[in-house]
Design a protein around this motif. Structure first.
Motif, mmCIF file in Angstrom:
data_model
loop_
_atom_site.group_PDB
_atom_site.id
_atom_site.type_symbol
_atom_site.label_atom_id
_atom_site.label_comp_id
_atom_site.label_asym_id
_atom_site.label_seq_id
_atom_site.Cartn_x
_atom_site.Cartn_y
_atom_site.Cartn_z
ATOM 1 N N LEU A 20 0.817 -1.215 0.000
ATOM 2 C CA LEU A 20 0.000 0.000 0.000
ATOM 3 C C LEU A 20 0.850 1.265 0.000
ATOM 4 O O LEU A 20 0.484 2.276 -0.603
ATOM 5 C CB LEU A 20 -0.933 0.006 1.224
ATOM 6 C CG LEU A 20 -2.161 -0.913 1.154
ATOM 7 C CD1 LEU A 20 -2.790 -1.067 2.534
ATOM 8 C CD2 LEU A 20 -3.183 -0.349 0.171
ATOM 9 N N VAL A 21 1.975 1.205 0.697
ATOM 10 C CA VAL A 21 2.853 2.372 0.798
ATOM 11 C C VAL A 21 4.298 1.920 0.649
ATOM 12 O O VAL A 21 4.628 0.744 0.847
ATOM 13 C CB VAL A 21 2.676 3.110 2.148
ATOM 14 C CG1 VAL A 21 1.304 3.731 2.252
ATOM 15 C CG2 VAL A 21 2.913 2.173 3.325
ATOM 16 N N GLU A 22 5.174 2.861 0.316
ATOM 17 C CA GLU A 22 6.592 2.532 0.165
ATOM 18 C C GLU A 22 7.282 2.415 1.519
ATOM 19 O O GLU A 22 8.132 1.562 1.720
ATOM 20 C CB GLU A 22 7.291 3.596 -0.683
ATOM 21 C CG GLU A 22 6.854 3.597 -2.142
ATOM 22 C CD GLU A 22 7.631 4.608 -2.949
ATOM 23 O OE1 GLU A 22 8.597 5.200 -2.411
ATOM 24 O OE2 GLU A 22 7.293 4.810 -4.136
ATOM 25 N N THR A 23 6.911 3.315 2.437
ATOM 26 C CA THR A 23 7.542 3.318 3.763
ATOM 27 C C THR A 23 6.492 3.040 4.830
ATOM 28 O O THR A 23 5.492 3.764 4.920
ATOM 29 C CB THR A 23 8.207 4.686 4.048
ATOM 30 O OG1 THR A 23 9.123 4.979 2.997
ATOM 31 C CG2 THR A 23 8.947 4.641 5.374
ATOM 32 N N VAL A 24 6.726 2.027 5.626
ATOM 33 C CA VAL A 24 5.773 1.659 6.680
ATOM 34 C C VAL A 24 5.981 2.572 7.890
ATOM 35 O O VAL A 24 7.086 2.614 8.453
ATOM 36 C CB VAL A 24 5.947 0.194 7.106
ATOM 37 C CG1 VAL A 24 4.933 -0.161 8.197
ATOM 38 C CG2 VAL A 24 5.790 -0.732 5.914
ATOM 39 N N PRO A 25 4.968 3.327 8.283
ATOM 40 C CA PRO A 25 5.113 4.211 9.452
ATOM 41 C C PRO A 25 5.046 3.415 10.757
ATOM 42 O O PRO A 25 4.755 2.210 10.745
ATOM 43 C CB PRO A 25 3.905 5.147 9.327
ATOM 44 C CG PRO A 25 2.871 4.306 8.650
ATOM 45 C CD PRO A 25 3.618 3.410 7.697
ATOM 46 N N ASP A 26 5.313 4.098 11.876
ATOM 47 C CA ASP A 26 5.165 3.456 13.188
ATOM 48 C C ASP A 26 3.712 3.034 13.377
ATOM 49 O O ASP A 26 2.788 3.799 13.074
ATOM 50 C CB ASP A 26 5.569 4.413 14.313
ATOM 51 C CG ASP A 26 7.073 4.638 14.349
ATOM 52 O OD1 ASP A 26 7.807 3.784 13.798
ATOM 53 O OD2 ASP A 26 7.507 5.666 14.911
ATOM 54 N N VAL A 27 3.532 1.825 13.876
ATOM 55 C CA VAL A 27 2.185 1.300 14.106
ATOM 56 C C VAL A 27 1.823 1.486 15.572
ATOM 57 O O VAL A 27 2.542 1.024 16.458
ATOM 58 C CB VAL A 27 2.100 -0.196 13.736
ATOM 59 C CG1 VAL A 27 0.711 -0.748 14.067
ATOM 60 C CG2 VAL A 27 2.436 -0.406 12.269
ATOM 61 N N THR A 49 -3.913 6.698 4.887
ATOM 62 C CA THR A 49 -4.817 7.257 3.871
ATOM 63 C C THR A 49 -4.109 8.174 2.875
ATOM 64 O O THR A 49 -4.267 8.034 1.651
ATOM 65 C CB THR A 49 -5.963 8.028 4.557
ATOM 66 O OG1 THR A 49 -6.674 7.125 5.394
ATOM 67 C CG2 THR A 49 -6.911 8.611 3.531
ATOM 68 N N LYS A 50 -3.329 9.110 3.376
ATOM 69 C CA LYS A 50 -2.700 10.103 2.503
ATOM 70 C C LYS A 50 -1.690 9.447 1.562
ATOM 71 O O LYS A 50 -1.660 9.727 0.351
ATOM 72 C CB LYS A 50 -2.030 11.186 3.347
ATOM 73 C CG LYS A 50 -1.574 12.388 2.545
ATOM 74 C CD LYS A 50 -1.086 13.503 3.462
ATOM 75 C CE LYS A 50 -0.663 14.718 2.653
ATOM 76 N NZ LYS A 50 -0.183 15.819 3.537
ATOM 77 N N GLN A 51 -0.846 8.553 2.121
ATOM 78 C CA GLN A 51 0.179 7.892 1.301
ATOM 79 C C GLN A 51 -0.433 6.915 0.296
ATOM 80 O O GLN A 51 -0.026 6.856 -0.864
ATOM 81 C CB GLN A 51 1.136 7.101 2.208
ATOM 82 C CG GLN A 51 2.196 7.928 2.903
ATOM 83 C CD GLN A 51 3.246 7.027 3.543
ATOM 84 O OE1 GLN A 51 4.035 6.401 2.839
ATOM 85 N NE2 GLN A 51 3.225 6.944 4.861
ATOM 86 N N ALA A 52 -1.439 6.141 0.780
ATOM 87 C CA ALA A 52 -2.014 5.089 -0.066
ATOM 88 C C ALA A 52 -3.045 5.625 -1.062
ATOM 89 O O ALA A 52 -3.432 4.930 -2.000
ATOM 90 C CB ALA A 52 -2.664 4.021 0.809
#
Length: 548
Positions: A20-27, A49-52
Motif C-alpha cells: 500500500l505504501v513505500e515506507t511503513v510508518p510506526d504502528v 490514507t494520505k500515502q495510499a
C-alpha cells in the motif's frame, strides 16, 4: 515479545506485504476503553490514507485480509467506524503471561535496551541549611520513581544529589552556628541578619560548646570555616537519614565546593569564552544566553569579581557532560522556571547540545487536613517537614500520594485520606490487594496446595479473570511509556487498575474450591498478579505487605 508488540510487528508486516505504501510508518496499538471493541485497536488505516490515496475503510479491509492471525495470536478481527481495526486475542496466548511473570519474577516488566542511554537524574538538592519540607518530599518521590522506572525500562540511570555547600547561605549557616556556640559558652553573641534561627542550629552550637570549647581560641576566620564544614556535615547527615527513611537512595552526593577546588568553574568559563559567548559590560562578565532563546543575557561574574549563582551551576552541568552522560534530567522546584532557558543555553555555549538537558518543574503541594489547608507544623509553627509526614502518615502513603499526579500539576495532599484504612485510600487499596493474595496463598498452602506450573491454564475462562490477565500483560508496555514520557503517574494509575481488576476477579469467583484443576490455575494466576503488584509498588518505593 508481548502480545502488543507481536500485534504491532504483524500489522507492520501486513502493511509491507500489501504494498500500500513505500515506507511503513510506526504502528500504534492501543487498548480500547470499551471492551466490546476487543482487546486491542489500531488507527493504522487512517494513518495510511494520505500515502495510499485510498479511503481508510478500504485500507482496513485490505489489511484485515493480509494480517496473519496465527502470527499475532488473534482470534477475531473487526473494522469499526471510519476504519479502526479491532482485535480479540486468543485466550490461550493470554495465559502465557502468567508463566512469563512466574519465570521472570522481580524482573517482569524489565527491558534490555540495545544501546543503554546513560542518564543522570538530579533531584531534591535542597540547601543543607534546614529540614526538608513537603515540596522537597514531592521532588524526592517523583525523582526516585522516575529513576526507578527508567532503570526498569533499560536506561543506565545514576541518581545524584547536588550539595549546595558554598556561597552566602552556607556562610550564614556557619555564622549562625558560631553565634549559638558563643551563646552556649556564655559569651556575648549576635545572630547574623540572614541567620538561621532553627532549633537544630542551637543544638549544634550547644553540642560544639560542650565538646570543643577550645575552638573559641581559634582565629575567627578559621573557626567560621570549621563551623561551615561541621554545619554542612550535620545538616547533610539529617537530610540523608530522612531521605533513607523515605526509601530514597542516591548513587552520588556531589559537592558544589569541589567545583572550585578542582578548577571546574574556571574551566567552564574559559570554554564559553573561547567559544565566543561571553562579553564584558559595566565591569561584569556576561553570557549571551539570548543566542539560545533566553529573554536576556545573564551575568556570570559580578563587578566585585564574585560569581553569580548561575556560574557554578553551569560548571556543575559541564561536569555532568564530562562524566559521559548522554541525558541530563533536573527536577526543580516551582520557583525555578526561569532557569530552564539559561541552563540549556549555557550547554550550547559550552559546545554541547542544549536538548540533552531536560528540566522537570515540580508544582506546589497543598496539605489538606479536616478540609482545610495546613500551612504550618503544629509542633514547630513552621513549614511541615518530611520527617513529620513520615512519622504522621508513613513513608508508603506519602511516597504513593506524591507520585500519583503529574509533577507539573498542583496537588492537594489529603492527609486524612492518606491515613485512612479504606478502599478510598489508593495506597491502602493497592497494598490490601497484595496482602489479600498473600492470605489466599497461605490458606492454600495450609490445605496442601502448591504452585504447579504444569497446571492446565485453559480452565481460566471467566471474564474477570481474563480481564485481570490482560491488565497484567500491559505492565511492560506501561513501564516503557512511563519512562519515555517521564510520566511517573502512569505507574500509580496502573497499580490502581491492576488492584481493581484483582478485586473484581476475587469478588466474582473463588480461588479455593472443590475444582482442583481450576484451583491450580487460579493459584498461578494470583501469584503472578502478586508479583506484578510487588514490582509496580517497588518502582514507586512503596512496600508490598503480606499482612494488613
Amino acid at each position: 515479545m508481548d502480545l502488543k508488540q507481536k500485534l504491532q510487528s504483524e500489522i507492520a508486516a501486513a502493511v509491507e506485504r500489501t504494498g500500500l505504501v513505500e515506507t511503513v510508518p510506526d504502528v500504534k496499538v492501543e487498548v480500547p476503553k470499551d471492551k466490546e471493541n476487543g482487546d486491542f485497536s489500531t488507527n493504522i488505516a487512517m494513518v495510511l490514507t494520505k500515502q495510499a490515496k485510498r479511503n481508510p475503510r478500504e485500507i482496513a479491509e485490505i489489511l484485515t485480509e493480509a494480517i496473519d492471525r496465527n502470527a499475532a495470536d488473534i482470534k477475531e478481527i473487526s473494522i469499526a467506524g471510519p476504519g479502526f481495526i479491532n482485535f480479540k486475542v486468543d485466550e490461550s496466548s493470554l495465559t502465557e503471561v502468567i508463566l512469563k511473570v512466574l519465570q521472570e519474577k522481580e524482573n517482569f516488566g524489565r527491558t534490555e535496551r540495545a544501546e543503554s542511554e546513560k542518564v543522570l537524574i538530579e533531584f531534591v538538592s535542597a540547601n543543607p541549611t534546614g529540614d526538608l519540607h513537603i515540596g522537597h518530599a514531592r521532588n524526592a518521590s517523583v525523582g526516585d520513581t522516575l529513576a526507578n522506572v527508567m532503570d526498569f525500562a533499560g536506561y543506565d540511570v545514576t541518581r545524584e544529589y547536588y550539595i549546595n555547600d558554598a556561597g552566602n547561605q552556607i556562610h550564614n549557616l556557619a555564622l549562625s552556628i558560631d553565634a549559638r556556640y558563643q551563646e552556649a559558652l556564655g559569651k556575648p553573641f549576635e545572630m547574623p541578619e540572614d541567620g538561621y534561627m532553627g532549633k537544630d542550629i542551637k543544638e549544634i552550637g550547644a553540642d560544639l560548646a560542650a565538646k570543643s570549647p577550645e575552638l573559641l581560641e581559634q582565629p575567627e576566620e578559621e573557626r567560621i570555616e570549621t563551623f561551615r564544614t561541621l554545619g554542612v556535615e550535620y545538616e547533610m547527615a539529617k537530610l540523608k537519614k530522612d531521605l533513607s527513611d523515605f526509601n530514597v537512595k542516591f548513587d552520588n552526593w556531589f559537592s558544589e565546593t569541589s567545583l572550585y577546588t578542582k578548577g571546574e568553574v574556571e574551566a567552564a568559563l574559559s570554554k564559553m569564552t573561547a567559544n565566543g559567548y561571553t562579553f564584558e559590560q559595566d565591569g561584569a562578565l556576561w553570557l549571551r544566553t539570548t543566542d539560545f532563546g533566553d529573554d536576556k543575557d545573564r551575568v556570570l561574574r559580578k563587578s566585585d569579581d564574585t560569581y553569580t549563582y548561575l556560574m557554578p551551576d553551569i560548571a556543575y552541568h559541564y561536569d555532568k557532560v564530562e562524566r559521559g552522560f548522554d541525558r541530563l534530567i533536573d527536577m526543580f522546584g516551582a520557583d525555578h522556571h526561569g532557569y530552564i532557558k539559561r541552563l540549556k543555553g549555557s550547554l550550547g555555549a559550552l559546545g554541547e547540545d542544549p536538548d540533552m538537558l531536560e528540566i522537570q518543574i515540580m508544582q506546589m503541594v497543598r496539605l489538606i487536613e479536616n478540609g482545610e489547608e495546613v500551612k504550618m507544623s503544629k509542633r514547630t509553627g513552621k513549614a511541615v517537614t518530611l520527617r513529620e509526614l513520615i512519622d504522621t502518615i508513613g513513608a508508603d502513603a506519602c511516597r504513593y500520594f506524591l507520585a500519583m499526579r503529574s509533577a507539573d500539576t498542583h496537588f492537594d495532599f489529603d492527609m486524612d485520606l492518606a491515613k485512612s484504612e479504606s478502599s478510598d485510600n489508593p495506597v491502602y487499596y493497592a497494598q490490601y490487594a497484595h496482602a489479600r493474595i498473600c492470605s489466599i496463598l497461605r490458606q492454600a498452602d495450609s490445605l496442601g496446595h502448591t504452585l504447579d506450573t504444569s497446571a492446565d491454564l485453559s480452565v481460566i475462562t471467566n471474564e474477570q479473570a481474563l480481564d485481570l490477565i490482560k491488565k497484567m500483560a500491559q505492565f511492560p508496555n506501561m513501564i516503557k511509556s512511563a519512562a519515555e514520557y517521564r510520566a511517573t503517574q502512569r505507574v500509580a494509575n496502573y497499580i490502581q487498575e491492576l488492584a481493581s481488576a484483582f478485586h473484581k476477579f476475587y469478588n466474582r469467583d473463588k480461588v479455593l474450591s472443590d475444582d482442583i484443576e481450576k484451583v491450580k490455575a487460579y493459584l498461578l494466576l494470583i501469584e503472578s498478579v502478586r508479583q506484578t503488584l510487588e514490582n509496580a509498588l517497588g518502582i514507586i518505593g512503596v512496600s508490598a505487605p503480606e499482612k494488613m
